[in-house]
Design an enzyme around this catalytic site. Sequence first.
Site, PDB file in Angstrom:
ATOM      1  N   LYS A  95     -10.163  46.968 -15.497  1.00 28.44           N
ATOM      2  CA  LYS A  95     -10.311  46.621 -17.002  1.00 28.44           C
ATOM      3  C   LYS A  95     -11.621  45.919 -17.317  1.00 28.44           C
ATOM      4  CE  LYS A  95      -5.612  46.621 -18.549  1.00 28.44           C
ATOM      5  NZ  LYS A  95      -4.766  46.402 -17.268  1.00 28.44           N
ATOM      6  N   GLU A 117      -5.276  41.668 -27.140  1.00 24.56           N
ATOM      7  CA  GLU A 117      -3.887  41.788 -26.945  1.00 24.56           C
ATOM      8  C   GLU A 117      -3.887  41.670 -25.424  1.00 24.56           C
ATOM      9  OE1 GLU A 117      -5.091  44.738 -27.712  1.00 24.56           O
ATOM     10  OE2 GLU A 117      -4.839  45.394 -25.842  1.00 24.56           O
ATOM     11  N   SER A 382      -6.440  50.892  -8.958  1.00 23.76           N
ATOM     12  CA  SER A 382      -7.065  50.247 -10.275  1.00 23.76           C
ATOM     13  C   SER A 382      -7.013  48.817 -10.000  1.00 23.76           C
ATOM     14  CB  SER A 382      -5.868  50.627 -11.292  1.00 23.76           C
ATOM     15  OG  SER A 382      -4.646  50.381 -11.082  1.00 23.76           O
TER      16      SER A 382
HETATM   17  C1  PLP Z   1      -3.665  47.251 -17.033  1.00 23.71           C
HETATM   18  C2  PLP Z   1      -3.450  47.753 -15.636  1.00 23.71           C
HETATM   19  C3  PLP Z   1      -3.093  49.048 -15.475  1.00 23.71           C
HETATM   20  C4  PLP Z   1      -2.766  49.882 -16.767  1.00 23.71           C
HETATM   21  O1  PLP Z   1      -3.583  50.292 -17.675  1.00 23.71           O
HETATM   22  P1  PLP Z   1      -4.388  51.603 -17.854  1.00 23.71           P
HETATM   23  O2  PLP Z   1      -4.970  51.510 -19.096  1.00 23.71           O
HETATM   24  O3  PLP Z   1      -3.067  52.701 -17.857  1.00 23.71           O
HETATM   25  O4  PLP Z   1      -5.201  51.866 -16.813  1.00 23.71           O
HETATM   26  C5  PLP Z   1      -3.100  49.706 -14.500  1.00 23.71           C
HETATM   27  N1  PLP Z   1      -3.537  49.019 -13.068  1.00 23.71           N
HETATM   28  C6  PLP Z   1      -4.041  47.641 -13.306  1.00 23.71           C
HETATM   29  C7  PLP Z   1      -4.592  46.922 -12.210  1.00 23.71           C
HETATM   30  C8  PLP Z   1      -4.141  47.137 -14.426  1.00 23.71           C
HETATM   31  O5  PLP Z   1      -4.324  45.778 -14.541  1.00 23.71           O
END
Ligand code: PLP
Length: 406
Positions: A95, A117, A382
């Site tokens: 993010k 948000e 992610s």
């Molecule tokens: C917020 C988040 C997601 C989901 O958000 P996307 O916009 O679909 O990427 C996925 N993995 C992590 C670690 C997150 O913090």
Amino acid sequence: MTTVNHHSLPVDDEGYYGRFGGAYIPEVLHHSVESLKDAYYKYVDTPEFQNEFRSLLRDYVGRPSPLYFSPYLSKKYGAKIYLKREDLNHTGAHKINNTIGQILLARKMGKTRILAETGAGQHGVATATVCALMGMECKVFMGATDVARQQPNVERMKMLGAEVVAVESGNKTLKDATNEAIRSWCCDPESYYLIGSTVGPHPYPEMVAYFQSVISEEIAFQLLQREGRENPDYVVACIGGGSNAAGAFYKFIDRPEVKLIAVEAAGKGVDTDETAATMAVGTEGIIHGSRTMLMQTEDGQIVEPYSISAGLDYPGVGPLHAFLAKEGRSQVLSATDDEALKAAYDLTRHEGIIPALESAHALAGLEKLSLKPDDIVVVNISGRGDKDMITYIANMKKYTSDENQA
Ligand SMILES: *Cc1c(COP(=O)(O)O)cnc(C)c1O
């Protein structure tokens, strides 16, 4: 007909990906959204903006993130499996790539007040972080339910100097926080609304996808060094609003030889009432400013999603992903809470990497692919699992004793 823009996304000037996307916003926000769009196109490709963006990604976020070859998963699934380590970024997830890009844009626009948000608090923390970095005011809207269950992230945001507003409407989760953030933006159109995923009115989905595209740029470069080719056979990513998946897919969207696999959160199962698998159970409609797939009743009421993972618990999905799936360019799979938990403990025990619960859904997607020994697969990790320790601890006994028997 959707054309490909200068950043090679299949989006037209009005922000449509096929029939998805657009900008469905109240009149009072027209000027704000127009000036955001103008500023984005004016600055994004300038050497000055690119230089600032790339420098911060390198020196502050810690990019490039490693591309790690996983011997364990490769053996288990009979293919070459790499993990893209977004979990190693500053603040623990992908993010931050987007918040760095948007805070630089906000600064160019002369903005000093940031609205955002957040659901699990990951985007709130990433936003509060860049606001601290740039000396900007930061107000984060968060559903009261999420405030209660994500206390460490609430405290992190406060320590970073942000004001956290607990939203008491609806189910008091992400959708309600987003509604409130948009409402607050309407009252203060001079503030900058920093959206955390590839959702919202145009240009947000395009802009967020671009700021995350550094992920696939690096994958291509890293694979070229390691395997002598830029293209993997598969890129696998979990999908909430779709930003980490958009970033991991980006460079490969117009390369049909690369299979794009998006994994949604099935929750307790796509055929139960407790799911967040928007593409599997959703229908077309408008949510938070864009036309896309969403979970709704026949008369258009939003259905509350469920997933063990707070970051995937969103009733919509970015318009880019709705389009890629409809066109057959991406394949959408889903993973249940149970499958994600299994995948998380498995990776932890065998690779020493505790993934975010969201990322564990992408890992669970590997079970559902028919892979060949020469296939190169990149799974986007992610984020890291620190924020999910309470859930992992609560489930430890069940899942790790299963494994000990196996
Ligand atoms: C917020 C988040 C997601 C989901 O958000 P996307 O916009 O679909 O990427 C996925 N993995 C992590 C670690 C997150 O913090």
